[in-house]
Design an enzyme around this catalytic site. Sequence first.
Site, short mmCIF file in Angstrom:
data_model
loop_
_atom_site.label_atom_id
_atom_site.label_comp_id
_atom_site.label_asym_id
_atom_site.label_seq_id
_atom_site.Cartn_x
_atom_site.Cartn_y
_atom_site.Cartn_z
N HIS A 152 0.82 -1.21 0.00
CA HIS A 152 0.00 0.00 0.00
C HIS A 152 0.86 1.27 0.00
CE1 HIS A 152 -3.79 1.90 0.11
NE2 HIS A 152 -4.42 1.06 0.91
N ALA A 153 2.13 1.18 0.37
CA ALA A 153 3.00 2.34 0.32
C ALA A 153 3.22 2.84 -1.10
CB ALA A 153 4.36 2.00 0.95
#
Length: 482
Positions: free
Chosen positions: A144-145
């Site tokens: 998700h980064a």
Amino acid sequence: MQPLEGLDAAFLSLETPTTPLHVGAVLVLDPPEGARSLFSPSTRYAQIRRVIAQRLHLVGPLRQRALRVPLGLHHPVWVDDPDFELDDHLSRASLPSPGGRAELDAFVAAAMSRPLDPDRPLWEMFVVEGLDGDRTALIAKVHHAILDGVSGASILAAFLDLSPRARIVAAPPEPWDPAPLPGSAQMLRYAASSLSHQPAQVLTTLDAGVEAIADLGMHNRELRSRGESPPPAFFSAPRTSINGAVSNRKRFSSLSIPLDDAKLVRRVLGGTVNDVLLAGVAGGLRRLLAARGESVERALVAMVPVSTRPEGGVDGGGLGNQLSAMLVSLATDIDDPVQRLGAIARSTRAAKEQEQLHRGRLVGDVAQIAAPGLVSRVARAVAGTRLFDRVRPPFNVMVSGIKGPDFPLFCAGSRVEAMYPVGPIAEGVGLNVTVFSYLDQLQFGLLACRKLLPELDDLAASIDDALGELVGCALDAQGATG
């Protein structure tokens, strides 16, 4: 070195052994009719690998590592990985017989339970063979980064085509030549330089936070004066058996419903398509808790991500996370499904008004000034002490809707028959429901903690039943007025 922005860095810092914060997509690929004999498993894998290899340069973060600053003093930085090898990230697997949805869902659950290697670029893909009907699946798993729902769709688009014939992608003008990784001394100098600007940023963020809280308080008083309820607050959600300390073992279940069904409910009964989806989740959770003999007097609360991207979309805002979030009542304390949908629509409307007051910036600003080392230690302490076995969760469930294309896509000559999304699980929250619209279908991906929700398939069936109930109500209302 390119520093991670606040939310991107936060997704790295908040990750724990039980809550890996990657997201995914499950693409079911169907080879062309009349050419199945030409698409042997080995040929399909080779074709998919060739497409990915030829287009990797289109998505820079897929060849970059997130390099952490020593002692967690500041946000990590993106750096090119000099040791990058595609075969470290792309693998081949086969489902056991009969290769149906249950076997594919079990494979996805196992893949999503494993964290990504932090010493490599934060993604991997699986080419999964042995699906019934001579089909193949491509499972993409990305931290998700790197992306949110909207930018994730754009990353997938880089490897997909509009026809069975793969488009020609020009090679990069210069060969990729990554620099050596920076050393600890260089990273500490970067952190020291960045931290010198931190005090002014902290003051600005605190001022904005105080102003936002005052605006929200005034807005909520105005809502009450009109006889309306303000959106739920964090930690106001009831304690339920689907909430608690989560384990590192996951379950996954997929579900598909006609998009026209949701549009019919929206047109006849009101609300938006997303409101209809929330109502389906609410009805499914009511059935699940009732089957467990659990009575929840207060309404369950859903956290719904909200994109803050400008009109230019990904091209105008780049990859990474441009997100805010709103809390919505699922009105699970209302028996009638039509009234429940109306209450959800009102709660969503109020939450959108509230979110627009601070235009989604507050969450990102707070994440930008947070010390990664401290955030990481707090997150691990919460998980290690099993805090949410004793206190209320921040919300009960995460529900996200992503608009996809209404035209067919192809991957390495095969038609993308279905596309199921996979969202992350947060500590204390045992369920994530993400919905992606593709062609004429709404495709659900449910990811859950296996300990808290072992009967996830039953919940998927209950959501389907709840949405079917709403369709029935819409048809009855349409017939009564027609």
